[in-house]
Design an enzyme around this catalytic site. Structure first.
Site, PDB file in Angstrom:
ATOM      1  N   ALA A  63      39.428  37.582  34.782  1.00 53.07           N
ATOM      2  CA  ALA A  63      40.072  36.273  34.638  1.00 53.07           C
ATOM      3  C   ALA A  63      40.753  36.233  33.272  1.00 53.07           C
ATOM      4  CB  ALA A  63      39.005  35.189  34.726  1.00 53.07           C
ATOM      5  N   GLY A 108      36.646  39.277  37.124  1.00 46.51           N
ATOM      6  CA  GLY A 108      37.455  38.848  38.259  1.00 46.51           C
ATOM      7  C   GLY A 108      38.267  39.991  38.863  1.00 46.51           C
ATOM      8  N   GLU A 111      35.892  41.562  41.146  1.00 44.35           N
ATOM      9  CA  GLU A 111      35.666  40.595  42.230  1.00 44.35           C
ATOM     10  C   GLU A 111      36.839  40.597  43.209  1.00 44.35           C
ATOM     11  OE1 GLU A 111      34.833  37.509  39.335  1.00 44.35           O
ATOM     12  OE2 GLU A 111      32.870  37.181  40.242  1.00 44.35           O
ATOM     13  N   GLU A 131      30.907  39.556  32.413  1.00 41.91           N
ATOM     14  CA  GLU A 131      30.964  38.123  32.079  1.00 41.91           C
ATOM     15  C   GLU A 131      29.862  37.673  31.127  1.00 41.91           C
ATOM     16  OE1 GLU A 131      31.456  39.414  35.045  1.00 41.91           O
ATOM     17  OE2 GLU A 131      33.067  38.390  36.103  1.00 41.91           O
TER      18      GLU A 131
HETATM   19  C1  3H9 Z   1      35.966  36.822  34.422  1.00 38.30           C
HETATM   20  O1  3H9 Z   1      36.651  37.654  34.938  1.00 38.30           O
HETATM   21  C2  3H9 Z   1      35.306  35.709  35.166  1.00 38.30           C
HETATM   22  C3  3H9 Z   1      35.382  35.919  36.638  1.00 38.30           C
HETATM   23  O2  3H9 Z   1      34.106  36.080  37.149  1.00 38.30           O
HETATM   24  C4  3H9 Z   1      36.189  34.858  37.349  1.00 38.30           C
HETATM   25  C5  3H9 Z   1      35.701  33.460  37.212  1.00 38.30           C
HETATM   26  C6  3H9 Z   1      36.514  32.412  37.965  1.00 38.30           C
HETATM   27  N1  3H9 Z   1      41.983  37.595  29.353  1.00 38.30           N
HETATM   28  O3  3H9 Z   1      40.855  44.557  24.057  1.00 38.30           O
HETATM   29  P1  3H9 Z   1      42.279  44.895  23.848  1.00 38.30           P
HETATM   30  C7  3H9 Z   1      43.863  40.606  25.678  1.00 38.30           C
HETATM   31  S1  3H9 Z   1      35.723  36.816  32.730  1.00 38.30           S
HETATM   32  C8  3H9 Z   1      42.912  37.333  28.410  1.00 38.30           C
HETATM   33  O4  3H9 Z   1      42.788  44.961  22.451  1.00 38.30           O
HETATM   34  P2  3H9 Z   1      41.784  47.523  24.942  1.00 38.30           P
HETATM   35  C9  3H9 Z   1      43.222  40.806  24.316  1.00 38.30           C
HETATM   36  O5  3H9 Z   1      42.868  39.567  23.750  1.00 38.30           O
HETATM   37  C10 3H9 Z   1      36.655  38.193  32.170  1.00 38.30           C
HETATM   38  N2  3H9 Z   1      43.292  38.231  27.492  1.00 38.30           N
HETATM   39  O6  3H9 Z   1      42.678  46.253  24.625  1.00 38.30           O
HETATM   40  C11 3H9 Z   1      44.332  41.503  23.566  1.00 38.30           C
HETATM   41  O7  3H9 Z   1      45.277  40.514  23.183  1.00 38.30           O
HETATM   42  P3  3H9 Z   1      46.045  40.631  21.780  1.00 38.30           P
HETATM   43  C12 3H9 Z   1      35.980  39.477  32.425  1.00 38.30           C
HETATM   44  C13 3H9 Z   1      42.710  39.417  27.529  1.00 38.30           C
HETATM   45  O8  3H9 Z   1      42.659  48.474  25.623  1.00 38.30           O
HETATM   46  C14 3H9 Z   1      44.990  42.365  24.651  1.00 38.30           C
HETATM   47  O9  3H9 Z   1      44.617  41.778  25.908  1.00 38.30           O
HETATM   48  N3  3H9 Z   1      36.699  40.540  31.792  1.00 38.30           N
HETATM   49  C15 3H9 Z   1      41.745  39.752  28.469  1.00 38.30           C
HETATM   50  O10 3H9 Z   1      41.036  47.942  23.726  1.00 38.30           O
HETATM   51  C16 3H9 Z   1      44.529  43.810  24.644  1.00 38.30           C
HETATM   52  O11 3H9 Z   1      43.123  43.823  24.686  1.00 38.30           O
HETATM   53  C17 3H9 Z   1      36.436  40.941  30.545  1.00 38.30           C
HETATM   54  O12 3H9 Z   1      35.544  40.450  29.899  1.00 38.30           O
HETATM   55  C18 3H9 Z   1      41.380  38.783  29.425  1.00 38.30           C
HETATM   56  N4  3H9 Z   1      40.485  39.031  30.388  1.00 38.30           N
HETATM   57  O13 3H9 Z   1      40.652  47.024  25.952  1.00 38.30           O
HETATM   58  C19 3H9 Z   1      37.301  42.039  30.007  1.00 38.30           C
HETATM   59  N5  3H9 Z   1      41.333  41.026  28.259  1.00 38.30           N
HETATM   60  O14 3H9 Z   1      46.788  41.926  21.845  1.00 38.30           O
HETATM   61  C20 3H9 Z   1      37.754  41.728  28.624  1.00 38.30           C
HETATM   62  C21 3H9 Z   1      42.050  41.477  27.206  1.00 38.30           C
HETATM   63  O15 3H9 Z   1      46.861  39.403  21.709  1.00 38.30           O
HETATM   64  N6  3H9 Z   1      38.648  42.711  28.100  1.00 38.30           N
HETATM   65  N7  3H9 Z   1      42.875  40.509  26.765  1.00 38.30           N
HETATM   66  O16 3H9 Z   1      44.956  40.657  20.737  1.00 38.30           O
HETATM   67  C22 3H9 Z   1      38.238  43.920  27.639  1.00 38.30           C
HETATM   68  O17 3H9 Z   1      37.077  44.273  27.705  1.00 38.30           O
HETATM   69  C23 3H9 Z   1      39.272  44.807  27.012  1.00 38.30           C
HETATM   70  O18 3H9 Z   1      40.346  43.996  26.633  1.00 38.30           O
HETATM   71  C24 3H9 Z   1      39.822  45.937  27.933  1.00 38.30           C
HETATM   72  C25 3H9 Z   1      41.008  46.623  27.229  1.00 38.30           C
HETATM   73  C26 3H9 Z   1      38.681  46.951  28.162  1.00 38.30           C
HETATM   74  C27 3H9 Z   1      40.271  45.378  29.236  1.00 38.30           C
END
Ligand code: 3H9
Length: 716
Positions: A63, A108, A111, A131
């Protein structure tokens, strides 16, 4: 259809490509776009099956976390179930829908993939339900579909633990159906054709839910683990409750239960704090005035001076990241000792299964021990990690100035000393920077990057980027005694000692802070680090201390009597051979004397006052540091405290915590403490101003962000 999801065809296969860079988060429009694409292909008689794939570097990373803030601040509470309606509709498609996964399918994203009928992935892909790390639980049927695919044990592991798993493991547990070597899209298309029109709804797969007798001990063990490993966190237990609901309720009712639990978690202070930390860890990398246009210095080979605890740990950090290191000592015995410790640490990791023997051998091979400066001239960067003494550091930097090539970065791993004074002995202060690693350097994530007055933008930009490469969270700080972390730690530990002088027991102080969420109490931390370290520094600076201000007495007395903490098996606590702490009668006597000397009649002090005194001391010093510009933002301080000092992430860091309490209340308490305890508690002017204006530290950060953005615009 919309710009975020594109449709195309390969013969009889419809292809949906999500394009929402950088990580294809499910921002508004993405789920709707996927559904519209599925419906379009369902109505297209030439299409037999549908492949859903991510454009760019990844499938769907979850998400859009930014949307949660809007939801909790009065926005659309209904978005969760709305997304579920979309996923249910995809699952009910009449033609097979295949998720093709590369990069990560998280939250998500997984999911969505589980609402498809089948999943294929490249071997390098990872899937997970992270999450809980954001203080929430899967909110789009993750807790309901995952146990149906992977079984209850694996589902609670993933939903409550939050760590991602590899594609191979996902295949083993039935989460994906095939690994695709080579081109993912072509592999997914071939798989789609093989299915020959057969759909398979995850919600109908009930075999792995088995029976209550089998599941009960699994769920009980998961709850036990969560209580121990994720102390005080509400989301992991909620995630287990939701998975349990999958085992006991029909799918749609289980979904309803998941929704309730998701909402409870989403609106909790823990979730708001953890989301603040998620974005904070990324925000700290953004330095006003140092944009992407600033050139970075390639760092391919480094050198480390010192093979002691810090030097050896830092060498491991570089070796782990694939960067060859020259590690220098002054005598062979010290070098051998350092190398032996490194090998022992690596062997422990292999024993624990963190990496293989071959990986260990490769890492060790990257560390080249040396007694001379030979080869230093080819290194791109050197990190000096010798004993914390200015004269020695100056001598070494004088030598480095001669042996290092022009353009090389000269870094000092000092934890307190003046980086400008160190730089002053070189002919190139613009290349000098502080890189303050935390002990043990190969474990702790924090790296304070200390900017001297002459440090160039290129050197700062390089070190900030390098910190990510070596798996650290780099935070830029200004040059002052103790920099940000240790400067704040001083009043934090001071108050812990004062509370004991005033009547609190050692255990009461440590328990209060441990229960608050700190990894360890402040007095036990002193015993671990060695009480003599601060004592020696105090002796050195003793005559410059302002004696009219109250000074803590007990640690000096403990040290004078040879009680340095764990290293002498005696400090605030007494330790057995396994370092298990017990109450110390010797410390009691010293405490008693100190109380008399300070003129205190011991009073009973409750846990709330203990926490307020110790945590607000951090906040007040943090506010001064912010005002002096030594930390760029309040969130930088939060990230430092969480990653370097065991501050609980679910409280968001000291500054976020103060915002949560309310700055007016914090300011009032600090004024009370000033009245009771004197000028050490004078409120920081910034705290006073924000409290009087009804503002927060987060508001302060917004202002910094805005002025940084306008400065960037002005330059371009
Ligand atoms: C969820 O899914 C709930 C569900 O159950 C549905 C409920 C209804 N959203 O980390 P990076 C941005 S909860 C918005 O530097 P990497 C991040 O802020 C979600 N933005 O890259 C950054 O922005 P900026 C579950 C996001 O390659 C840019 O993307 N998912 C999101 O080192 C690059 O990110 C997670 O918890 C997001 N979901 O790592 C995954 N994700 O450049 C969270 C990233 O402006 N994300 N951004 O600073 C991660 O773990 C890492 O970002 C990922 C990439 C491994 C994906």
């Amino acid at each position: 259809m919309n710009d975020l999801v594109q449709t195309s065809k390969d013969g009889d296969i419809g292809i949906l490509t999500v394009n929402n860079p950088p990580v294809n988060a499910l921002s508004p429009g993405v789920p709707e776009g996927i559904l519209a694409g599925v419906e379009q292909f369902e109505n297209d008689d030439t299409v037999k099956a549908i492949v859903l794939i991510g454009g760019g570097r990844t499938f769907i990373a979850g998400a859009d976390i930014r949307e949660f803030g809007k939801m909790t601040s009065g926005g659309d509470r209904k978005r969760g179930p709305g997304f579920n309606i979309i996923l249910n509709r995809i699952e009910s498609a009449t033609k097979p829908v295949i998720a093709a996964i590369h990069g990560t399918a998280l939250g998500g994203g997984l999911e969505t993939a589980m609402a498809c009928h089948y999943r294929v992935a490249v071997p390098s892909a990872q899937v997970g339900q992270p999450e809980v790390k954001l203080g929430i639980i899967p909110g789009a049927a993750g807790t309901q579909r995952l146990p149906r695919l992977a079984g209850v044990g694996k589902a609670v592991d993933m939903c409550a633990g939050g760590d991602p798993i590899s594609a191979a493991e996902a295949l083993k547990h039935g989460i994906i159906d095939r690994l695709v070597e080579g081109d993912l899209l072509q592999g997914a298309i071939a798989f789609a054709r093989e299915k020959n029109g057969a759909t398979r709804r995850t919600r109908d797969l009930n075999d792995k839910l088995v029976d209550e007798k089998t599941n009960a001990p699994i769920l009980a063990a998961a709850r036990d683990t969560a209580r121990k490993r994720q102390r005080n966190l509400i989301a992991p237990l909620a995630a287990i409750d939701a998975v349990e609901a999958a085992t006991k309720l029909p799918f749609d009712q289980g979904l309803e239960r998941e929704r309730e639990l998701f909402q409870q978690c989403l609106f909790s202070d823990q979730s708001k704090a953890l989301i603040h930390v998620f974005f904070g860890e990324r925000e700290v990398a953004k330095i006003p005035g140092i944009g992407k246009d600033v050139a970075q210095i390639p760092v391919n080979k480094v050198a480390v001076i010192g093979a002691g605890t810090m030097g050896g740990g830092i060498a491991m950090v570089f070796a782990n990241a694939g960067i060859p290191v020259l590690m220098k000592e002054t005598d062979q015995a010290a070098l051998d000792r350092g190398l032996a410790t490194i090998k022992k640490n690596y062997a422990n990791s292999v024993k624990k299964g963190r990496f293989t023997q071959q990986q260990m051998d490769e890492r060790i091979a990257r560390i080249q021990p040396t007694l001379s400066y030979d080869g230093f001239g080819e290194r791109d960067m050197v990190v000096e990690a010798v004993f914390e003494g200015m004269a020695l550091k100056k001598q070494i930097f004088g030598e480095l100035d001669k042996v290092m090539k022009q353009g090389a970065i000269l870094a000092s791993n000092t934890s307190t000393l003046n980086i400008d004074e160190i730089a002053s002995v070189t002919s190139r202060p613009e290349m000098v920077i502080g890189t303050h690693f935390f002990s043990p350097a190969n474990v702790m994530r924090l790296l304070e990057i200390v900017r001297g007055k002459a440090t160039s933008k290129e050197v700062i930009a390089t070190c900030m980027a390098l910190s990510k490469k070596i798996a650290k969270v780099g935070v830029l700080v200004g040059n002052c005694r103790g920099f940000v972390g240790n400067r704040m730690f001083h009043p934090y530990r001071r108050e812990a000692q004062f509370l004991v002088e005033e009547g609190a027991t050692v255990e009461a102080v440590d328990h209060a802070l441990y229960n608050y969420g700190m990894a360890m109490g402040p007095l036990a931390t002193g015993d671990l680090a060695g009480l003599d370290v601060g004592w020696r520094i105090r002796k050195e600076f003793g005559d410059t201390r302002n004696t009219s201000i109250r000074q803590p007495l007990i640690e000096d007395r403990l040290c004078e009597a040879g009680h340095y903490g764990q290293k002498t098996s005696s400090g605030w606590y007494k330790y057995d051979e396994n370092r298990k702490p017990e109450h110390s009668a010797v410390a009691d006597e010293i405490i008693e004397q100190a109380r008399k000397q300070a003129g205190f009649t011991p009073r009973s002090i409750g846990a709330d006052e203990i926490v307020e005194r110790i945590i607000y001391a951090l906040v007040n010093e943090g506010a001064r540091i912010l005002e002096e510009g030594l930390a760029l933002r309040a969130v930088d301080i939060d990230i430092i405290y969480i990653n370097g000092y065991g501050f609980p992430a679910y409280r968001g860091g000291p500054m976020w915590y103060a915002d949560t309490v309310g700055l007016k209340k914090v300011y009032q308490r600090i004024q009370d403490f000033e009245k009771q305890h004197g000028s050490l508690w004078a409120p920081a002017p910034l705290l006073k101003r924000l409290a009087e204006e009804g503002k927060t530290f987060a508001d302060f950060d917004k202002q910094v962000g805005q002025s940084a953005a306008s400065a960037t615009e002005a330059r371009s």
